[in-house]
Design a protein around this motif. Structure first.
Motif, PDB file in Angstrom:
ATOM      1  N   PHE B 288       0.854  -1.207  -0.045  1.00  0.00           N
ATOM      2  CA  PHE B 288       0.011   0.203   0.154  1.00  0.00           C
ATOM      3  C   PHE B 288       0.864   1.270  -0.100  1.00  0.00           C
ATOM      4  O   PHE B 288       0.566   1.982  -0.676  1.00  0.00           O
ATOM      5  CB  PHE B 288      -0.952   0.127   1.189  1.00  0.00           C
ATOM      6  CG  PHE B 288      -1.865   1.294   1.280  1.00  0.00           C
ATOM      7  CD1 PHE B 288      -2.760   1.530   0.134  1.00  0.00           C
ATOM      8  CD2 PHE B 288      -1.544   2.406   2.000  1.00  0.00           C
ATOM      9  CE1 PHE B 288      -3.668   2.381   0.349  1.00  0.00           C
ATOM     10  CE2 PHE B 288      -2.365   3.335   2.093  1.00  0.00           C
ATOM     11  CZ  PHE B 288      -3.348   3.501   1.178  1.00  0.00           C
ATOM     12  N   THR B 289       1.920   1.232   0.569  1.00  0.00           N
ATOM     13  CA  THR B 289       2.820   2.180   0.838  1.00  0.00           C
ATOM     14  C   THR B 289       3.652   2.569  -0.575  1.00  0.00           C
ATOM     15  O   THR B 289       3.532   3.804  -1.011  1.00  0.00           O
ATOM     16  CB  THR B 289       3.987   2.045   1.798  1.00  0.00           C
ATOM     17  OG1 THR B 289       3.517   1.701   3.080  1.00  0.00           O
ATOM     18  CG2 THR B 289       4.856   3.503   1.789  1.00  0.00           C
ATOM     19  N   ALA B 290       3.930   1.361  -1.342  1.00  0.00           N
ATOM     20  CA  ALA B 290       4.227   1.701  -2.736  1.00  0.00           C
ATOM     21  C   ALA B 290       3.531   2.460  -3.358  1.00  0.00           C
ATOM     22  O   ALA B 290       3.842   3.218  -4.248  1.00  0.00           O
ATOM     23  CB  ALA B 290       5.048   0.138  -2.889  1.00  0.00           C
ATOM     24  N   LEU B 291       2.316   1.796  -3.455  1.00  0.00           N
ATOM     25  CA  LEU B 291       1.309   2.493  -4.560  1.00  0.00           C
ATOM     26  C   LEU B 291       1.075   3.883  -3.993  1.00  0.00           C
ATOM     27  O   LEU B 291       1.022   4.893  -4.930  1.00  0.00           O
ATOM     28  CB  LEU B 291      -0.011   1.930  -4.434  1.00  0.00           C
ATOM     29  CG  LEU B 291      -0.834   2.062  -5.347  1.00  0.00           C
ATOM     30  CD1 LEU B 291      -0.648   2.170  -6.954  1.00  0.00           C
ATOM     31  CD2 LEU B 291      -2.438   1.413  -5.054  1.00  0.00           C
ATOM     32  N   PHE B 292       0.569   4.171  -2.678  1.00  0.00           N
ATOM     33  CA  PHE B 292       0.411   5.670  -2.446  1.00  0.00           C
ATOM     34  C   PHE B 292       1.519   6.322  -2.597  1.00  0.00           C
ATOM     35  O   PHE B 292       1.112   7.512  -2.935  1.00  0.00           O
ATOM     36  CB  PHE B 292       0.177   5.312  -0.872  1.00  0.00           C
ATOM     37  CG  PHE B 292      -0.257   6.699  -0.285  1.00  0.00           C
ATOM     38  CD1 PHE B 292      -1.367   7.143  -0.166  1.00  0.00           C
ATOM     39  CD2 PHE B 292       0.799   7.194   0.649  1.00  0.00           C
ATOM     40  CE1 PHE B 292      -1.750   8.541   0.508  1.00  0.00           C
ATOM     41  CE2 PHE B 292       0.699   8.393   1.375  1.00  0.00           C
ATOM     42  CZ  PHE B 292      -0.527   9.026   1.269  1.00  0.00           C
ATOM     43  N   ALA B 293       2.581   6.153  -2.226  1.00  0.00           N
ATOM     44  CA  ALA B 293       3.721   6.890  -2.493  1.00  0.00           C
ATOM     45  C   ALA B 293       4.040   7.378  -3.835  1.00  0.00           C
ATOM     46  O   ALA B 293       4.363   8.434  -4.127  1.00  0.00           O
ATOM     47  CB  ALA B 293       4.972   6.547  -1.883  1.00  0.00           C
ATOM     48  N   ALA B 294       3.955   6.462  -4.531  1.00  0.00           N
ATOM     49  CA  ALA B 294       4.196   6.287  -6.167  1.00  0.00           C
ATOM     50  C   ALA B 294       2.919   7.437  -6.679  1.00  0.00           C
ATOM     51  O   ALA B 294       3.445   8.303  -7.626  1.00  0.00           O
ATOM     52  CB  ALA B 294       4.000   5.143  -6.791  1.00  0.00           C
ATOM     53  N   LEU B 295       1.827   7.087  -6.232  1.00  0.00           N
ATOM     54  CA  LEU B 295       0.751   8.076  -6.716  1.00  0.00           C
ATOM     55  C   LEU B 295       0.942   9.698  -6.365  1.00  0.00           C
ATOM     56  O   LEU B 295       0.867  10.489  -7.125  1.00  0.00           O
ATOM     57  CB  LEU B 295      -0.525   7.429  -5.940  1.00  0.00           C
ATOM     58  CG  LEU B 295      -1.219   6.426  -7.056  1.00  0.00           C
ATOM     59  CD1 LEU B 295      -2.746   6.177  -6.243  1.00  0.00           C
ATOM     60  CD2 LEU B 295      -1.446   7.154  -8.433  1.00  0.00           C
TER      61      LEU B 295
END
Lengths: 165, 608, 100
Positions: B288-295
């Protein structure tokens, strides 16, 4: 007869306790001091009976001689300074009697609970043993004691000398 | 030299250097002297770490434990050094990146006042010491101490420009968020000790195999990882930490310090793995962190913020990989990421140095002025996007392969890979392609050798580090990676190329407004601008913390103070009552002594 | 033979009398005399027990104690004289300056 050696001890002990009683109850301070001197001499007798002659000699010389004389000197000095009889009455005797009697009772209880033991007959001269103790095992405390005596002398002079001197 | 001595020197030398530069005013006031000293020290550390890595590669393992104030078989604490396949690569990564960053700093910060520079390099040396001490720890207490020291260095370095209010706030924020996680970490350590009666890491790992720990304890331990490795929702400090000097961001907030959390996950993998539920939670938080931070990164305009969110996102990858059981993938990605992310930060620093601005829309056309930096930044972008031949390709593929068994996580991971390529491509295109969009960008200049040198070395590593996967796996004894072209690999590559293409399409020189946010990202932009996470913290501060504070305040004022006042009253009244006893007459005192004596004797008679 | 406990009982009696004196006397010199009595009782104990052990240690301590008592008497008397000179009295009841 096993009670025979007890006779001289009993005599000495009763004399000692009688003298001690007079020390603490006598009305006159000078009398008290004299009774104390007598107590100390009788104590020397007890030491002789214990075959501790050297201590007996020290007791007579130092205590009965030195201390008693010093005390009398002090008593007379204060008397001369005030010029009247020093009050020597006692107060609150009941409280004091209770306290000292309970101490005595407890001490007696402790002593009676102890296993019996006897003074060992001296094989060698007790004085010789004592001398070896002093000069071999207790050489350092012995020397320290001499320093203490010097300090006492100086201290006494400093305390008691006149302020303007 | 013996490995034990080398290991000790690796840890102690930076501490000595920090002592010299920090405590001797002559050195501290001459920033360049302190910097040179510090750089030479860390270079020496690097050489020794490389020797140690070689020995660890040869199969050597060293564990030294020293007892502090041992007495009767017990000890107050233990300190230990450990060299094995897991600690050796990290030692090299830390000293290598630290060396590059310190040399770079000599030039990047040369306009700073000498005295502040002395302070700067002292903190840097202290940081290297704390990080190495953390890496070689053999027991939990030492690890926690080093962990806290690392956090302290982070706070000090973020707040390097303390006169700037935003830097001070960012430092405090980083400190508090880290402390929050550390508190959980400490509780976890104590709970572990309560359950297993040991601080020793090896002993602990042996024991969890027999009796697994509860999920709560493991997750508390993971809270420490979350705060240090900036995992959602404790990531909020990392973007703000960009207030520190850029080299600091490169070293602490990209390559090493934030990786400490992942290192801990790898080091403690048996502990985490002993509880499958906890591991699953860790995986979901990571992805979730990966996606959230990438967005979030896609809509940032500050180049350092882009890199910061990118770091969050990549750390999320690593955490997710550990959660899926792939600790080798995570650790390998940690090392390659350390190289290319440090490179990206240093290159960004080079741009900022040239343009005097962090804002991407204010750049553009820089490739004409800064050809070397362009190439180096480009290598970093290709590496992070996962283009074949660059290190990121290998490690990211390894990570994604670990996630294959969890379809949702895997899809999100792939999507994130595409997003990563997009936002990094966007940053690259905005900065270097097209025409200059500001005076600063128009008058930019290439940086000096002291800055480009370290960048070149990191760029070389960012390219070749990927080929070390096999020896790395053998070294760490984690698992053998199998390199074959898989569905995951092909899909990731397609998405990465798509992301780069999209970046060119929307932000390239032919686009109408290169700096504008494309339509499909508008909702993300709105959400990010709303700053929900920070608002949540604000709200919870206001409602939870202040509410709690009110309750505690009431308790303090009426209960605690009441009890205190009672004590005071008792003492005063008791004193007044006892005052009667103090007649001041000596015979009364003697009588009291006798009463005490009688009591003691009676007690002795009855008790003895 | 006389058992050591008899000597100790004698010493206990003398000690208690000394204590009684310390508690009843109102005069500093009188208290000093009573303290001497107590010290003497302790010495009797030391010598008697030392004799039963037979290695001279008890007597050595008794001698130390005598010397220390002498020192104590000297200082005590000096204090008495000092007190007397400064207050014109050696009555402890009047010397209640310790009362806070």
């Amino acid at each position: 007869m096993s009670w025979l050696p007890m006779v001289p001890f009993a005599l000495l002990a009763s004399a000692l306790l009688a003298c001690a009683w007079c020390v603490v109850t006598s009305d006159d301070l000078v009398h008290s001091v004299l009774w104390l001197a007598l107590t100390l001499v009788v104590t020397a007798g007890v030491y002789v009976q214990l075959q501790a002659e050297f201590i007996a000699a020290v007791q007579v010389l130092l205590y009965a001689g030195g201390v008693a004389v010093l005390m009398i000197f002090a008593v007379l000095l204060t008397k001369r300074l005030t010029g009247e009889r020093i009050p020597h009455e006692s107060g609150n005797r009941v409280r004091a009697a209770l306290a000292s009697l309970s101490v005595f009772g407890l001490l007696t209880a402790f002593i009676l609970r102890m296993p019996a033991s006897y003074a060992q007959p001296a094989q060698r001269s007790a004085t010789k043993v004592l001398g070896e103790r002093f000069l071999v095992d207790y050489a350092l405390p012995f020397e320290v004691l001499s320093v203490l005596l010097v300090a006492t002398m100086i201290g006494a002079i400093v305390i008691a000398r006149k302020e303007d001197a | 030299m013996k490995s034990q001595a080398l290991l000790l020197l690796v840890v102690v030398l930076p501490a000595l250097c920090a002592g010299v530069t920090g405590l001797i005013p002559y050195v501290r006031r001459r920033g360049m002297l302190a910097g040179t000293l510090s750089s030479l020290t860390v270079l020496a550390t690097l050489v020794m770490s490389l020797v140690l890595l070689g020995r660890a590669n040869g199969g050597e393992k060293v564990i030294v434990n020293v007892q502090w104030m041992p007495e009767a078989g017990k000890t107050l604490a233990e300190f230990g050094l450990r060299l094995d396949g897991i600690s050796a690569p990290m030692l090299v990564v830390v000293s290598l990146v630290a060396a590059m960053v310190q040399i770079y700093s000599l030039s990047y910060l040369h306009e700073e006042p000498s005295e502040s520079l002395g302070r700067y390099f002292t903190w840097h040396s202290l940081f290297v010491f704390s990080m190495q001490a953390l890496v070689v720890s053999t027991n939990l207490m030492q690890l926690f101490g080093a962990w806290e020291l690392v956090g302290l260095c982070s706070y000090l370095l973020i707040g390097y420009w303390w006169a700037k209010p935003s830097a001070g706030k960012a430092a405090v924020k980083a400190f508090w968020v880290n402390k929050f996680g550390d508190a959980a970490f400490l509780i976890a350590i104590i709970l572990f000790h309560a359950q297993y009666k040991t601080w020793d890491i090896d002993a602990l790992e042996n024991q969890v195999r027999v009796t697994p720990p509860g999920a709560l304890v493991v997750l508390l331990l993971f809270m420490g990882v979350m705060s240090k490795s900036a995992q959602f929702p404790l990531h909020v400090w990392l973007p703000d930490a960009m207030e520190g000097p850029t080299p600091v961001s490169a070293l602490l907030h990209a390559a090493t310090m934030v990786a400490a959390g992942v290192y801990l996950l790898v080091r403690f993998f048996p502990v985490f793995a002993a509880n499958a539920d906890a591991l699953t939670v860790i995986m979901y938080i990571g992805i979730f962190t990966a996606l959230f931070a990438a967005l979030t990164a896609t809509v940032q305009t500050d180049v350092k913020k882009v890199l910061a969110y990118s770091t969050c996102s990549q750390l999320g990858y690593m955490v997710a990989a550990v959660g899926a059981g792939g600790k080798l993938a995570a650790y390998f990605h940690l090392t390659t990421h350390a190289f290319f992310k440090a490179l990206l930060f240093l290159a960004a620093g080079s741009i900022i140095h040239g343009v005097h601005s962090n804002e991407l829309p204010a750049m553009g056309g820089l490739w004409k002025k800064m050809k070397l930096t362009t190439v180096l930044f480009g290598i970093g972008v290709l590496a992070i996007a996962g283009i074949p031949g660059f290190s990121g390709f290998f490690s990211k593929d390894l990570v994604l392969e670990q996630l294959e068994h969890h379809t949702v996580v895997w899809v999100v991971g792939l999507l994130t890979a595409g997003l990563t390529a997009y936002y990094m491509g966007k940053a690259f295109v905005l900065a270097f392609a097209g025409e200059a969009r500001s005076d600063g960008a128009a008058h930019a200049h290439e940086s000096g050798l002291l800055m480009t040198g370290p960048m070149v070395l990191l760029a070389v590593l960012a390219v070749v580090a990927g080929f070390f996967a096999n020896p790395f796996a053998r070294l760490t004894h984690l698992a053998e990676p199998g390199f074959h072209l898989t569905t995951t690999g092909i899909l990731a590559l397609v998405l990465a190329l798509g992301g780069l293409g999209a970046a060119w399409l929307f932000h390239g020189p032919r686009a109408k407004d290169p700096a504008a946010v494309p339509g499909f990202l508008a909702p993300v932009d709105a959400l990010v601008k709303a700053g929900l996470v920070d608002r949540f913290y604000e709200w919870s501060y206001r409602v939870v913390m202040l509410g709690l504070a009110k309750i505690i305040g009431w308790v303090d004022r009426y209960l605690v103070d009441g009890v205190m006042n009672l004590f005071g009253w008792v003492a005063l009244e008791g004193g007044a009552a006892l005052r009667v006893v103090q007649t001041g007459r000596a015979p009364d005192y003697v009588f009291a002594v006798v009463v005490g004596l009688v009591a003691l004797m009676a007690w002795g008679y009855v008790g003895g | 033979m006389v058992p050591v406990s008899s000597y100790m009982l004698l010493a206990a009696g003398m000690f208690s009398m000394g204590l009684y004196g310390v508690l009843t006397r109102k005069n500093v010199l009188g208290i000093l005399l009573s303290v001497e009595l107590m010290a003497n009782a302790v010495n009797v104990n030391l010598v008697a027990i030392g004799r039963s052990l037979g290695d001279g240690r008890g007597e050595a301590f008794a001698l130390f104690a005598i010397a220390l008592t002498v020192a104590e008497v000297v200082v005590g008397l000096a204090i008495v004289i000092f007190l007397h000179r400064s207050r014109r009295s050696i009555d402890v009841d009047q010397a209640a300056s310790m009362h806070g």
